[in-house]
Design a protein around this motif. Structure first.
Motif, PDB file in Angstrom:
ATOM      1  N   LEU A  69     -10.193  20.900 -53.653  1.00  0.00           N
ATOM      2  CA  LEU A  69     -10.095  21.922 -52.617  1.00  0.00           C
ATOM      3  C   LEU A  69      -9.957  23.270 -53.297  1.00  0.00           C
ATOM      4  O   LEU A  69      -9.094  23.441 -54.163  1.00  0.00           O
ATOM      5  CB  LEU A  69      -8.875  21.675 -51.729  1.00  0.00           C
ATOM      6  N   LEU A  70     -10.811  24.205 -52.912  1.00  0.00           N
ATOM      7  CA  LEU A  70     -10.774  25.547 -53.471  1.00  0.00           C
ATOM      8  C   LEU A  70     -11.000  26.533 -52.334  1.00  0.00           C
ATOM      9  O   LEU A  70     -11.083  26.143 -51.175  1.00  0.00           O
ATOM     10  CB  LEU A  70     -11.876  25.738 -54.515  1.00  0.00           C
ATOM     11  N   GLY A  71     -11.192  27.769 -52.696  1.00  0.00           N
ATOM     12  CA  GLY A  71     -11.387  28.719 -51.625  1.00  0.00           C
ATOM     13  C   GLY A  71     -12.144  29.946 -52.034  1.00  0.00           C
ATOM     14  O   GLY A  71     -12.801  29.973 -53.059  1.00  0.00           O
ATOM     15  N   GLY A  72     -11.751  30.817 -51.158  1.00  0.00           N
ATOM     16  CA  GLY A  72     -10.697  30.940 -50.178  1.00  0.00           C
ATOM     17  C   GLY A  72      -9.378  30.386 -50.711  1.00  0.00           C
ATOM     18  O   GLY A  72      -9.123  30.289 -51.900  1.00  0.00           O
ATOM     19  N   GLU A  73      -8.542  30.032 -49.755  1.00  0.00           N
ATOM     20  CA  GLU A  73      -7.196  29.566 -50.084  1.00  0.00           C
ATOM     21  C   GLU A  73      -6.801  28.378 -49.222  1.00  0.00           C
ATOM     22  O   GLU A  73      -6.512  28.527 -48.031  1.00  0.00           O
ATOM     23  CB  GLU A  73      -6.187  30.707 -49.892  1.00  0.00           C
ATOM     24  N   PRO A  74      -6.773  27.166 -49.806  1.00  0.00           N
ATOM     25  CA  PRO A  74      -6.388  25.989 -49.035  1.00  0.00           C
ATOM     26  C   PRO A  74      -4.984  26.070 -48.439  1.00  0.00           C
ATOM     27  O   PRO A  74      -4.732  25.487 -47.388  1.00  0.00           O
ATOM     28  CB  PRO A  74      -6.470  24.851 -50.061  1.00  0.00           C
ATOM     29  N   PHE A  75      -4.072  26.809 -49.082  1.00  0.00           N
ATOM     30  CA  PHE A  75      -2.698  26.862 -48.587  1.00  0.00           C
ATOM     31  C   PHE A  75      -2.403  28.042 -47.664  1.00  0.00           C
ATOM     32  O   PHE A  75      -1.243  28.307 -47.354  1.00  0.00           O
ATOM     33  CB  PHE A  75      -1.693  26.780 -49.741  1.00  0.00           C
ATOM     34  N   GLU A  76      -3.446  28.735 -47.194  1.00  0.00           N
ATOM     35  CA  GLU A  76      -3.207  29.660 -46.085  1.00  0.00           C
ATOM     36  C   GLU A  76      -2.756  28.792 -44.908  1.00  0.00           C
ATOM     37  O   GLU A  76      -3.293  27.688 -44.706  1.00  0.00           O
ATOM     38  CB  GLU A  76      -4.468  30.444 -45.717  1.00  0.00           C
ATOM     39  N   GLN A  80      -4.034  24.873 -43.874  1.00  0.00           N
ATOM     40  CA  GLN A  80      -3.184  23.696 -44.085  1.00  0.00           C
ATOM     41  C   GLN A  80      -3.258  22.729 -42.911  1.00  0.00           C
ATOM     42  O   GLN A  80      -3.340  21.516 -43.105  1.00  0.00           O
ATOM     43  CB  GLN A  80      -1.724  24.109 -44.273  1.00  0.00           C
ATOM     44  N   ARG A  81      -3.218  23.250 -41.718  1.00  0.00           N
ATOM     45  CA  ARG A  81      -3.168  22.398 -40.524  1.00  0.00           C
ATOM     46  C   ARG A  81      -4.464  21.612 -40.304  1.00  0.00           C
ATOM     47  O   ARG A  81      -4.434  20.548 -39.700  1.00  0.00           O
ATOM     48  CB  ARG A  81      -2.812  23.244 -39.314  1.00  0.00           C
ATOM     49  N   VAL A  82      -5.562  22.126 -40.808  1.00  0.00           N
ATOM     50  CA  VAL A  82      -6.840  21.410 -40.719  1.00  0.00           C
ATOM     51  C   VAL A  82      -6.985  20.441 -41.892  1.00  0.00           C
ATOM     52  O   VAL A  82      -7.478  19.318 -41.724  1.00  0.00           O
ATOM     53  CB  VAL A  82      -8.019  22.403 -40.674  1.00  0.00           C
ATOM     54  N   LEU A  83      -6.554  20.858 -43.061  1.00  0.00           N
ATOM     55  CA  LEU A  83      -6.709  20.024 -44.247  1.00  0.00           C
ATOM     56  C   LEU A  83      -5.805  18.793 -44.233  1.00  0.00           C
ATOM     57  O   LEU A  83      -6.177  17.752 -44.775  1.00  0.00           O
ATOM     58  CB  LEU A  83      -6.459  20.842 -45.518  1.00  0.00           C
ATOM     59  N   LEU A  84      -4.639  18.887 -43.611  1.00  0.00           N
ATOM     60  CA  LEU A  84      -3.708  17.754 -43.620  1.00  0.00           C
ATOM     61  C   LEU A  84      -4.333  16.473 -43.069  1.00  0.00           C
ATOM     62  O   LEU A  84      -4.356  15.453 -43.766  1.00  0.00           O
ATOM     63  CB  LEU A  84      -2.405  18.096 -42.900  1.00  0.00           C
ATOM     64  N   PRO A  85      -4.853  16.436 -41.844  1.00  0.00           N
ATOM     65  CA  PRO A  85      -5.440  15.181 -41.362  1.00  0.00           C
ATOM     66  C   PRO A  85      -6.648  14.739 -42.188  1.00  0.00           C
ATOM     67  O   PRO A  85      -6.872  13.541 -42.379  1.00  0.00           O
ATOM     68  CB  PRO A  85      -5.826  15.469 -39.912  1.00  0.00           C
ATOM     69  N   PHE A  86      -7.406  15.687 -42.714  1.00  0.00           N
ATOM     70  CA  PHE A  86      -8.544  15.363 -43.574  1.00  0.00           C
ATOM     71  C   PHE A  86      -8.075  14.637 -44.838  1.00  0.00           C
ATOM     72  O   PHE A  86      -8.631  13.600 -45.217  1.00  0.00           O
ATOM     73  CB  PHE A  86      -9.303  16.648 -43.925  1.00  0.00           C
ATOM     74  N   LYS A 119       4.690  28.266 -47.230  1.00  0.00           N
ATOM     75  CA  LYS A 119       5.642  27.254 -46.763  1.00  0.00           C
ATOM     76  C   LYS A 119       5.543  27.172 -45.247  1.00  0.00           C
ATOM     77  O   LYS A 119       5.898  28.097 -44.527  1.00  0.00           O
ATOM     78  CB  LYS A 119       7.066  27.612 -47.204  1.00  0.00           C
ATOM     79  N   THR A 120       5.025  26.038 -44.773  1.00  0.00           N
ATOM     80  CA  THR A 120       4.862  25.820 -43.338  1.00  0.00           C
ATOM     81  C   THR A 120       5.476  24.474 -42.977  1.00  0.00           C
ATOM     82  O   THR A 120       5.972  23.755 -43.850  1.00  0.00           O
ATOM     83  CB  THR A 120       3.366  25.806 -42.934  1.00  0.00           C
ATOM     84  N   ASP A 121       5.366  24.114 -41.720  1.00  0.00           N
ATOM     85  CA  ASP A 121       5.873  22.821 -41.271  1.00  0.00           C
ATOM     86  C   ASP A 121       5.040  21.649 -41.790  1.00  0.00           C
ATOM     87  O   ASP A 121       5.477  20.507 -41.698  1.00  0.00           O
ATOM     88  CB  ASP A 121       5.960  22.775 -39.739  1.00  0.00           C
ATOM     89  N   VAL A 122       3.863  21.911 -42.358  1.00  0.00           N
ATOM     90  CA  VAL A 122       3.027  20.826 -42.887  1.00  0.00           C
ATOM     91  C   VAL A 122       2.818  20.901 -44.399  1.00  0.00           C
ATOM     92  O   VAL A 122       2.203  20.008 -44.981  1.00  0.00           O
ATOM     93  CB  VAL A 122       1.648  20.759 -42.171  1.00  0.00           C
TER      94      VAL A 122
END
Length: 174
Positions: A69-76, A80-86, A119-122
């Motif tokens: 995973l690269l970017g851009g920024e995966p940890f924006e 994060q909220r889209v990448l988690l289920p993926f 730092k987010t909830d996910v």
């Protein structure tokens, strides 16, 4: 979330042969970033179920080591909220393959040890799915083309699973 590119059979962004996903959206704006077009959250194409299927299909061959995973920024936070289920689906489907992630944040920021939007909830769950994290912003004044899998000397290649288990930074490659 949008993505700018999917690179199949990539040998530049992690160990072995991989599929690399370049997500869109980055607020770091590093000087001389190699991928400035992906700063825009609207750049590229929408990340859909079809996109996930394309990536999963590209990882089917036994000789594919994993994804990056690269970017851009995966940890924006938005990404994060889209990448988690993926990533959950990827790990379920390919438990033997690994996940590399390149981020301008430090692991300390992602874990909430230092103040950061990363730092987010996910973020903890997302981090728990990643095997190797290349962390830290690209710093032009620390550029070193002899470095493996990173652009500037401040960036670290971290073994995330060992780091989480041992509760201290464990480098993957020194």
């Amino acid at each position: 979330m949008n993505y700018g590119e999917i690179k199949k059979n990539d040998i530049s962004n992690g160990e072995g042969v991989r599929t690399s996903l370049f997500v869109s959206g980055c607020r770091h704006h590093c000087k001389n970033c190699f991928n400035q077009q992906t700063w825009d959250f609207g750049y590229g194409e929408p990340f859909t179920e079809e996109t996930m299927t394309e990536i999963f299909d590209s990882c089917e061959p036994e000789w594919i080591n994993g994804i990056s995973l690269l970017g851009g920024e995966p940890f924006e936070p938005e990404n994060q909220r889209v990448l988690l289920p993926f990533l959950i689906m990827f790990k379920e489907r390919f438990p033997q393959k690994n996940i590399w992630c390149y981020t301008g944040f430090t692991i300390e920021e992602i874990m909430g040890k230092w103040e950061s939007r990363a730092k987010t909830d996910v973020s903890d769950e997302l981090l728990s799915l990643i095997d190797v994290l290349v962390d830290g912003e690209y710093e032009e004044e620390k550029k070193d083309i002899s470095l493996v899998f990173r652009g500037s000397a401040n960036q670290r290649i971290i073994d995330v699973q060992k780091t989480l288990k041992e509760n201290k930074i464990v480098l993957h490659i020194e």
